[in-house]
Scaffold this active site. Structure first.
Site, PDB file in Angstrom:
ATOM      1  N   ASN A 171      20.206 -51.193  49.379  1.00 34.02           N
ATOM      2  CA  ASN A 171      21.360 -50.438  50.035  1.00 34.02           C
ATOM      3  C   ASN A 171      20.502 -48.913  50.093  1.00 34.02           C
ATOM      4  OD1 ASN A 171      24.331 -49.433  50.819  1.00 34.02           O
ATOM      5  ND2 ASN A 171      23.849 -48.181  49.244  1.00 34.02           N
ATOM      6  N   TYR A 175      23.894 -39.307  48.840  1.00 33.48           N
ATOM      7  CA  TYR A 175      24.706 -38.832  47.803  1.00 33.48           C
ATOM      8  C   TYR A 175      24.096 -37.593  47.319  1.00 33.48           C
ATOM      9  CZ  TYR A 175      25.481 -43.816  48.198  1.00 33.48           C
ATOM     10  OH  TYR A 175      25.736 -45.116  48.489  1.00 33.48           O
ATOM     11  N   ARG A 176      24.547 -36.372  47.316  1.00 36.30           N
ATOM     12  CA  ARG A 176      24.279 -35.107  46.854  1.00 36.30           C
ATOM     13  C   ARG A 176      23.611 -35.164  45.557  1.00 36.30           C
ATOM     14  NH1 ARG A 176      30.499 -32.960  45.735  1.00 36.30           N
ATOM     15  NH2 ARG A 176      29.966 -32.707  43.808  1.00 36.30           N
ATOM     16  N   TRP A 189      27.460 -40.474  42.971  1.00 37.16           N
ATOM     17  CA  TRP A 189      27.930 -41.906  43.527  1.00 37.16           C
ATOM     18  C   TRP A 189      29.485 -42.031  43.356  1.00 37.16           C
ATOM     19  CZ3 TRP A 189      23.775 -44.567  40.233  1.00 37.16           C
ATOM     20  CH2 TRP A 189      22.669 -44.649  40.892  1.00 37.16           C
ATOM     21  N   GLU A 235      20.328 -50.958  55.999  1.00 40.29           N
ATOM     22  CA  GLU A 235      20.188 -49.989  56.855  1.00 40.29           C
ATOM     23  C   GLU A 235      18.928 -49.530  57.854  1.00 40.29           C
ATOM     24  OE1 GLU A 235      23.317 -49.198  53.937  1.00 40.29           O
ATOM     25  OE2 GLU A 235      21.453 -49.803  53.550  1.00 40.29           O
ATOM     26  N   ASP A 286      31.984 -28.461  49.786  1.00 32.70           N
ATOM     27  CA  ASP A 286      31.834 -29.867  50.452  1.00 32.70           C
ATOM     28  C   ASP A 286      32.231 -29.897  52.034  1.00 32.70           C
ATOM     29  OD1 ASP A 286      30.976 -32.417  50.308  1.00 32.70           O
ATOM     30  OD2 ASP A 286      31.562 -32.527  48.318  1.00 32.70           O
TER      31      ASP A 286
END
Length: 641
Positions: A171, A175-176, A189, A235, A286
């Site tokens: 995967n 994610y920051r 996550w 991906e 964000d």
């Protein structure tokens, strides 16, 4: 088009007149973000920015995909819809009957293309491993701090690699990552993400979880990490399809279970130990335009950092829209329209995600309607489709309604809308960043059926008189003084909707106010009232819509009023009010913390003002934060927020 590396993409942007090189020293702590915020809000998204003097060994690339043109350049197409058409053609070719040997043979070239898109692991080291840090130290990278109330510096464009411990399925997500020490970050996550699922599987096995983080390389890697692919679809197969060339991967040095693109600029290798205590991560300004609140997340331990010679550090900022992520979202909207149409919602014609809806909050779909109830069928299908499960407000319009012309869209929707029967409410999973939900990650949804109705869908009990073209605002405020402002501009376009700014001062204020307004003869024919906080400038429709969508839980925050019609005996009039004000424990019994809007601090704003003429960015642009500082704090001269 396949880019050899990030430098190749930068040179392409430069040749296309889409890049500004900033040679003056700019501090990665807040200053880079403030400059980028101003540029990203320029018409069309401004230019990509290469900060060549950051006090570190590496330049910083910002806003590289922050316009329609640059998004197309990154994906190697003239128009984003070209990708959707190609995907649709592939679906049709693969699904059509194969009646003879010639039909089957005609498939061979396309099958060969499929094979050429599949990622391939190659031997040896890649360019991403040309330099290996003797001691991995994240402080050597120009990691930016975006906003003053962020918990610290964050890696904002990390392409994060994990694998399922049982079947080895890869995967790749984004994610920051908040940096805590030279070799320690948080790993943000969300519970709905595949990497979080992998983490839980490693935890059940009692094993450490290898993780690799890639920065840079072909920009298509960054896009693919954000794409809403089905679980277990690689991906890098999407990346290969988009770049028309397979992605070559090399094994990590200290985490050899994982492979990363050979042409990446940086690779950060490490592991997450499920036995570790979680770390308090955040806050972070964000993509909603609000700070996501701090919470507990896993720790990521760095075991190696490698990079290309002459590597460039890519980053982005998110915050009050529009930002670069709006254009990445536009690519997703266009690219994934075809799979949605071909597999889930065959009646869909088009889809629009307004910038003000920050992806999940507001989605408009256009359908071919052939039977009653079809809009509800679409609603259920879309809310069950991957990341569309996070959608809060869905508007369904007919095929003859121009969904990108918002005025015409609203005119058509309201003409065919009964607010008492044509708006549907549900509950379900929500983005954990949605602060309006009473419970994190679980809240209300709303579907507005704006299609032309079949006879079976019309409730004959209701009557809607013609709405006024104007109202006396002062007269209403004199009767109901809690209303600080009213935007009635929509009335002159035959859109029976008012936007009201309200200063709440009691429990149930909006519900009571909604009933009082419905009873006013001056508002006869109005179908919808939208309420926002008294600090909102309701004359600024994009900003108001953004604030409204963020602060609304539709199932909890709607109020429907009905009364007997004076004009039509036996008929009923109806109105709906939607409460998009911020919620408090005192007035709304809201038990969660409510976050602040993301804005810069004044020292940073003033510093950038002083150096603007040295940045080669053209005419002076004031900080976008000033508008919201004034709305929130009442005085833009406040130094510390």
């Amino acid at each position: 088009m396949a880019f050899k590396n990030l430098e190749h993409f930068i040179n392409t942007l430069d040749q296309a007149g889409e890049l500004v090189r900033i040679k003056r020293y700019v501090n990665p702590h807040l200053e880079i973000a403030e400059i980028t915020d101003r540029v990203s809000k320029m018409p069309g998204g401004g230019k990509a920015l290469l900060f060549e003097n950051t006090g570190y060994d590496f330049p910083v690339l910002m806003n590289s995909m922050g316009s329609y043109k640059r998004m197309c350049l990154a994906l190697g197409v003239a128009e984003l819809d070209d990708i959707a058409r190609e995907i649709e053609d592939l679906f049709k070719m693969l699904s059509k009957p194969k009646e003879g040997i010639l039909d089957k043979l005609s498939m061979l070239p396309k099958l060969g293309q499929f094979a050429s898109w599949m990622p391939k692991v190659v031997g040896g080291k890649g360019a991403c491993q040309e330099v290996v840090m003797e001691q991995p130290d994240l402080s050597k990278l120009p990691v930016i701090q975006c906003w003053p109330k962020d918990g610290g510096p964050f890696i904002t464009l990390p392409v994060i690699h994990t694998k399922d411990p049982h079947n080895g399925t890869r995967n790749v997500g984004m994610y920051r990552m908040q940096i805590f020490e030279k070799d320690l970050t948080g790993m943000h996550w969300h519970k709905h993400k595949v990497s979080a699922k992998h983490f839980n599987e490693y935890k059940a096995l009692g094993k450490k979880m290898p993780v690799a983080v890639v920065l840079g390389g072909d920009p298509v890697y960054t896009y693919s990490a954000t794409a809403p692919l089905p679980e277990n679809v690689d991906e890098y197969m999407l990346a290969g399809f988009l770049r028309k060339k397979k992605v070559e991967l090399v094994k990590c040095i200290t985490q050899p279970e994982l492979e990363v693109p050979a042409d990446a600029d940086f690779v950060i290798e490490g592991y997450v130990d499920p036995a570790d205590p979680l770390i308090w991560e955040g806050p972070f300004g964000d993509h909603t335009g609000y700070y996501s609140l701090a919470d507990w997340y896993p720790r990521f331990h760095v075991t190696a950092i490698t990079h290309r010679k002459n590597a460039v550090y890519p980053a982005t900022i998110v915050g009050v829209p529009p930002q670069e992520d709006a254009w990445i979202g536009k690519a997703t909207e266009r690219i994934f329209l075809a799979p949605i149409k071909m597999t889930l919602v065959p009646e869909i014609v088009d889809m629009e995600m307004p910038v003000e809806g920050v992806f999940h909050n507001l989605v408009i779909s256009q359908i071919v309607k052939d039977y009653p109830g079809q809009a509800q069928k679409v609603m259920n299908a879309m809310w069950g489709a991957g990341q569309m499960m996070f959608n809060k407000i869905l508007v369904v319009a007919g095929k003859d309604t121009p969904i990108t012309d918002y005025k015409k869209l609203a005119q058509h929707v309201f003409k065919h809308l009964n607010p008492a029967t044509d708006i549907y409410f549900s509950q379900g999973p929500m983005d954990v960043l949605d602060h309006s939900c009473s419970k994190m990650g679980f809240g209300g949804k709303m579907c507005i059926d704006g299609t032309t109705k079949f006879e079976e869908e019309i409730d004959e009990r209701y009557h809607f008189p013609e709405a006024p073209k104007a109202i006396e605002v002062a007269a209403i405020q004199s009767v109901l003084p809690g209303i600080t402002a009213i935007n009635q501009d929509l009335l002159k376009y035959n859109i029976p909707c008012l936007i009201l700014a309200v200063k709440k001062n009691k429990k149930g204020h909006i519900k009571t106010l909604n009933k009082q307004l419905f009873d006013l003869p001056a508002l006869k024919g109005i179908k919808m009232l939208l309420y926002v906080e008294h600090t909102v400038d309701v004359t600024d429709l994009p900003s108001t819509l953004w604030r409204f969508c963020n602060n609304l839980d539709p199932k909890r925050d709607h109020f429907i009023e009905e009364k007997d019609s004076i004009e039509s005996t036996g008929k009923v009039e109806a109105l709906i009010g939607l409460d998009g004000t911020l919620k408090t424990k005192e007035w709304d019994n809201f038990q969660r913390d409510w976050p602040n809007i993301v804005v810069s601090d004044l020292p940073t704003i003033e510093k950038v003002d002083l150096i603007w003429n040295e940045l080669n960015l053209g005419e002076f642009v004031a900080s976008p934060s000033l508008k919201y500082r004034k709305q929130i704090y009442g005085d833009e001269a406040i130094v510390d927020i």
